[in-house]
Write a protein that holds these residues in place. Structure first.
Motif, PDB file in Angstrom:
ATOM      1  N   LEU A 188      -8.282  -8.171 -27.726  1.00 28.54           N
ATOM      2  CA  LEU A 188      -9.125  -8.424 -28.900  1.00 28.54           C
ATOM      3  C   LEU A 188      -8.784  -9.764 -29.553  1.00 28.54           C
ATOM      4  CD1 LEU A 188      -9.188  -4.864 -30.525  1.00 28.54           C
ATOM      5  CD2 LEU A 188     -11.034  -5.995 -29.268  1.00 28.54           C
ATOM      6  N   GLU A 189      -7.502 -10.112 -29.526  1.00 27.22           N
ATOM      7  CA  GLU A 189      -7.091 -11.401 -30.077  1.00 27.22           C
ATOM      8  C   GLU A 189      -7.659 -12.544 -29.237  1.00 27.22           C
ATOM      9  OE1 GLU A 189      -2.992 -13.570 -31.707  1.00 27.22           O
ATOM     10  OE2 GLU A 189      -2.869 -11.914 -30.274  1.00 27.22           O
ATOM     11  N   ASN A 190      -7.620 -12.382 -27.927  1.00 32.35           N
ATOM     12  CA  ASN A 190      -8.171 -13.421 -27.040  1.00 32.35           C
ATOM     13  C   ASN A 190      -9.671 -13.609 -27.237  1.00 32.35           C
ATOM     14  OD1 ASN A 190      -5.654 -13.877 -25.894  1.00 32.35           O
ATOM     15  ND2 ASN A 190      -5.997 -12.500 -24.163  1.00 32.35           N
ATOM     16  N   GLN A 191     -10.360 -12.528 -27.629  1.00 31.27           N
ATOM     17  CA  GLN A 191     -11.796 -12.600 -27.856  1.00 31.27           C
ATOM     18  C   GLN A 191     -12.147 -13.083 -29.264  1.00 31.27           C
ATOM     19  OE1 GLN A 191     -14.211  -9.253 -25.987  1.00 31.27           O
ATOM     20  NE2 GLN A 191     -12.173  -8.343 -25.907  1.00 31.27           N
ATOM     21  N   GLY A 192     -11.126 -13.279 -30.089  1.00 29.89           N
ATOM     22  CA  GLY A 192     -11.348 -13.760 -31.438  1.00 29.89           C
ATOM     23  C   GLY A 192     -11.759 -12.693 -32.433  1.00 29.89           C
ATOM     24  N   PHE A 193     -11.587 -11.414 -32.073  1.00 27.76           N
ATOM     25  CA  PHE A 193     -12.010 -10.335 -32.958  1.00 27.76           C
ATOM     26  C   PHE A 193     -10.919  -9.915 -33.944  1.00 27.76           C
ATOM     27  CE2 PHE A 193     -14.977  -9.013 -29.313  1.00 27.76           C
ATOM     28  CZ  PHE A 193     -15.978  -9.836 -29.800  1.00 27.76           C
ATOM     29  N   ILE A 194      -9.669 -10.249 -33.624  1.00 22.22           N
ATOM     30  CA  ILE A 194      -8.564  -9.989 -34.545  1.00 22.22           C
ATOM     31  C   ILE A 194      -7.664 -11.212 -34.588  1.00 22.22           C
ATOM     32  CG2 ILE A 194      -8.560  -7.498 -34.075  1.00 22.22           C
ATOM     33  CD1 ILE A 194      -5.958  -7.965 -32.445  1.00 22.22           C
ATOM     34  N   ALA A 195      -6.848 -11.276 -35.642  1.00 18.62           N
ATOM     35  CA  ALA A 195      -5.835 -12.321 -35.764  1.00 18.62           C
ATOM     36  C   ALA A 195      -4.490 -11.651 -35.979  1.00 18.62           C
ATOM     37  CB  ALA A 195      -6.165 -13.252 -36.920  1.00 18.62           C
TER      38      ALA A 195
END
Length: 211
Positions: A130-137
């Motif tokens: 999800l981080e790689n997809q930009g959905f979480i930080a």
């Protein structure tokens, strides 16, 4: 208020379904025609058991088989939505859990783990994706470097809200003809959650007594 159809999805989402179950119900998506009728197959099997092997019939086995089939249909419906958005069930579950927290509160991986039906190792992989997809930080933590908080980004919020809207509508189309109204649907969702809670209590008792 949570949609009654989403309530059924989450009630059945924690059931483990054999992949072969989905093959019992085949639809031609171009015409919408049902090629194989699972209910007819199940009823025919029940008739054969009653005639030739009545000892294999019990109301509990019937409920278990029916619940598995219903879960398979609902999960297949949900996975179709997730697939169009490039998400897995676990990824969607994590995004939905994050969206349920107050947006100004940092969420620790431990707090998120406690709301999900997933192993800690599985959660690590989901969060990385999800981080790689930009959905979480995952900003650094000021208190504990090992506990980097999980933040839902604006892209992640937009994505999960879009997915849940589509999911609720697909669930509504799938289930609406089975109920007279949404209240009846919600009552069944609540009852299924009670049944799941009872089963989990029973399993905990069995596991503790076997140690």
């Amino acid at each position: 208020m949570v949609s009654c159809f989403a309530g059924l999805l989450f009630s059945f989402g924690c059931l483990d379904i054999c992949p072969c179950e989905a093959n019992l119900f085949v639809i031609d998506y171009l015409s919408g025609k049902i090629i194989r009728d699972c209910v007819a197959i199940m009823k025919e099997k029940s008739k054969k058991l009653a005639a030739n092997w009545p000892q294999a019939i019990s109301p509990y086995a019937a409920l278990a088989a029916t619940s598995q089939r219903l879960a398979s249909l609902i999960q297949t419906n949900a996975k179709d939505v997730f697939r169009t958005h490039g998400l897995t069930f676990a990824q969607f579950d994590a995004l939905a859990a994050l969206r349920s927290f107050h947006q100004s509160e940092p969420v620790t991986p431990t707090a998120l783990y406690e709301t999900l039906l997933i192993t800690s190792g599985g959660l690590t992989k989901v969060l990385k994706s999800l981080e790689n997809q930009g959905f979480i930080a995952r900003p650094p933590s000021v208190d504990d470097a090992r506990q980097r908080p999980v933040l839902l980004t604006s892209a992640g919020r937009e994505k999960v809200e879009q997915v849940i809207a589509e999911l609720i509508e697909k669930d509504r189309l799938l289930l609406k003809d089975a109920f007279e109204n949404e209240e009846d649907c919600m009552k069944l969702a609540d009852r299924m959650q009670d049944i799941i809670a009872s089963i989990e209590d029973t399993l905990r008792t069995i596991n503790s007594s076997s140690r």
